[in-house]
Every structure is written in C-alpha cells, then in structure tokens.
Scaffold this active site. Sequence first.
Site, mmCIF file in Angstrom:
data_model
loop_
_atom_site.group_PDB
_atom_site.id
_atom_site.type_symbol
_atom_site.label_atom_id
_atom_site.label_comp_id
_atom_site.label_asym_id
_atom_site.label_seq_id
_atom_site.Cartn_x
_atom_site.Cartn_y
_atom_site.Cartn_z
ATOM 1 N N GLY A 159 0.870 -1.186 0.000
ATOM 2 C CA GLY A 159 0.000 0.000 0.000
ATOM 3 C C GLY A 159 0.903 1.231 0.000
ATOM 4 N N ILE A 161 2.373 2.912 2.540
ATOM 5 C CA ILE A 161 3.583 2.861 3.375
ATOM 6 C C ILE A 161 4.542 1.783 2.863
ATOM 7 C CG2 ILE A 161 4.482 2.585 5.731
ATOM 8 C CD1 ILE A 161 1.771 3.615 6.781
ATOM 9 N N THR A 244 6.152 -2.387 11.468
ATOM 10 C CA THR A 244 5.654 -1.055 11.829
ATOM 11 C C THR A 244 4.147 -0.991 11.589
ATOM 12 O OG1 THR A 244 6.222 -0.300 9.599
ATOM 13 C CG2 THR A 244 7.779 0.251 11.356
ATOM 14 N N ARG A 246 0.913 -3.499 12.717
ATOM 15 C CA ARG A 246 0.191 -3.724 13.970
ATOM 16 C C ARG A 246 0.794 -4.958 14.628
ATOM 17 N NH1 ARG A 246 -1.211 0.759 13.798
ATOM 18 N NH2 ARG A 246 -3.306 1.657 13.830
ATOM 19 N N GLU A 275 0.489 -4.686 23.467
ATOM 20 C CA GLU A 275 1.021 -3.332 23.360
ATOM 21 C C GLU A 275 0.330 -2.464 24.407
ATOM 22 O OE1 GLU A 275 1.678 -1.841 19.339
ATOM 23 O OE2 GLU A 275 0.958 0.110 20.012
ATOM 24 N N HIS A 296 5.817 2.247 19.405
ATOM 25 C CA HIS A 296 4.819 2.658 18.399
ATOM 26 C C HIS A 296 4.971 4.146 18.055
ATOM 27 C CE1 HIS A 296 0.583 1.527 16.723
ATOM 28 N NE2 HIS A 296 1.226 2.331 15.902
HETATM 29 C C1 DGY Z 1 -1.594 4.792 12.777
HETATM 30 O O1 DGY Z 1 -1.872 5.978 12.578
HETATM 31 O O2 DGY Z 1 -2.417 3.896 12.604
HETATM 32 C C2 DGY Z 1 -0.208 4.471 13.208
HETATM 33 O O3 DGY Z 1 -0.084 3.184 13.674
HETATM 34 C C3 DGY Z 1 0.290 5.438 14.258
HETATM 35 O O4 DGY Z 1 0.473 6.651 13.688
#
Ligand code: DGY
Length: 336
Positions: A159, A161, A244, A246, A275, A296
């Site tokens: 996607g 990111i 990075t 979940r 978490e 996070h």
């Molecule tokens: C989100 O926005 O979902 C990220 O995990 C934290 O910025």
Amino acid sequence: MSEPPTVYVTREIPGVGLDRLRDRYEVVVREETLPPGRSEIEAAVADHDAEGLLCLLTDEIDAGVLDASSDLAVVSTYSVGYDHVDLEAAHERGIAVGHTPGVLTETTADFAWALLMMCARRTVEAHDHVEADAWETWEPTLLRGADVHDATLGIVGLGDIGTATARRGAGFGMDILYTSRSRKPDREAELEAVGLDATYVDLDELLAASDFVSLHVPLTDETDGLIGAAEFERMRDDAVLVNTARGEVVDTEALDEALEADRIARAGLDVTDPEPLPADHRLLRHAPEKLVVTPHIGSSSVETRGRMAEMAAANLEAGIEGEPLPNSALRDAGLE
Ligand code: DGY
C-alpha cells in the site's frame, strides 16, 4: 442562541487541531495520559451528549460507545489505522468515521528503515557497548552486522507505506519482492520510475528469499497472526523482520521461539502484541542482540503528528456539519 455542539477528545493531541475545533465547538479534552477504558469513553460521550468523538488508536470504539449519545454524528481517529473502531456498527448507525491516511506515509516508511538499519548494523548494541565502557580498541570482528546494500527487501502489503518503504531501497540497490492480495501494476510502475524492479510473489516465496521482511498490512481477520511459526520456518536464518504495522500481525510466541532457536537473525518492532510490551515480557530477553523494540512511534515526527491533528479536526468538523469527510474510513474500507 443554541449551544455549540460538544466534541469529546480522549487525549490531548498536538498542533493546531484542537484550537481549530475550539473556535466552533464546546471541546472537552480528557486530561490523563493513559488511555481511557471503553466504559469511560461511553460514559463521557453520554454525559456530554457528544456530537463528535476524537479518539486515538488505543481507544476501543464499539457499538456501546456509538450508542452512548443519540447526537453522535462522527468519530474521528487520530491515526490511519481504524482496527479499533467497529466500522460496521458505525455504518449501520449512520455515524461517519474519519482517519488520517497519507500524511504519515513517508514518516512511517522512514521509521521502518530506522528499524531495518538498527537491526542490520546492530546500532543499539553498539551504543550500549560504548556506554558500558567496553570500547577498548578497533576490533576486526566487533559487532559485525548484515549488509543492506544489494540485499533483497520483501514488502508484505504494497500500500502507501509499503511502497514508500520499498522506494527507499533504490538508494541501496536492493531487489524488491512484494506480496499483496493482488498484483499492483500501478505500484510497480511507481517503483520502476526510481529504478526498482518490484516482483510480485506469494508470501512463502517472499519469506524464503528476503534478507529483510517489512510488514505493511492493516490488521484484519485475514492478517491477524499472519506471521506465525510456519512463516518463521520459511524465513532465512539470517533474515531480519521489521514490523511497523500492527503487533497482532505477528504471533508473539512464535517470534519468541524463532529468535530463541535462531530461525531468523533479528526483529525490529515498533508495534507489539501485547502493546505496550511490559519491560518484564519474555520477548525482551532477546534484546538488544536479536531484538529492537520501540514504543509505536513510526509516525512520530513533529510535523506529521501536527498534520494528523489537523486532519482529524477537519474530519470531525465535516462530520458535525453533515458534509462528506475529507478522509472517511468507511469509504476507504469499502463500506460507502
Ligand atoms: C496509525 O496511525 O495507525 C499508526 O499506527 C500510528 O500513527
């Protein structure tokens, strides 16, 4: 004169986002730094007859919260992820849901790379070494890590990111493999424009071939526990896993076993399950040699967190005014 609508904000957010709301609405900001439980949110939304709710990714927004105020028109989350909001329930009730996509893409990709580099070049161990006064001389084999240049980067979830993370591989001459629900010719073209030949493969192939595996999928029923014992078996024993996305995308127990058995070399986690990860959690016994954990903070640059606040405020405003949200989670999840 009628009272302005009330907006309940579960925690202070930075930047001009709240000021903008205060100009138009009665804004009630919960002052504690730890997240509220769902029943506290429900009670606050009910007590204030809130028309707008601004929440964080740590807040569980379920049907009970959505029903707490008959005036509730919009939930705006200060995050791109919306797995903590019951979207179906909001949709059924005609409550709009906003989120903050796009703005944090590059910042989060930067951070995926920070973790990748920390793991590859063992920077946390190296810093600890100096701080412990163990740096006696230049040593031929001291803290040897893995090369990043010319390595293979496997992106799970191409996607925004994932693509931004892959794009950074161009500077390191990397080969890019990716897996997604379907092939993404547009994304491939975007990467080709910076000289990257991104190859679509299935997850098994990606895991078997990648030096670095970076996770960029949203948390859904399908991706919960996506990387478990069988997946660690397929990975190379010198591979690095970066998460990075979940925490729940990775099975924590399986990761613990994989690190213990040297099934993979290292993991860099910005998100964990549970978490927050308590300091006495078993997994942390692998740190820093095989594990780096951060709290996070992938999107946490001054500028990005400020822009997220503006977006969250804009979504909230639109929802209260009965206008289409600039960034609707319901639309992005395919519910409207
Ligand atoms: C989100 O926005 O979902 C990220 O995990 C934290 O910025």
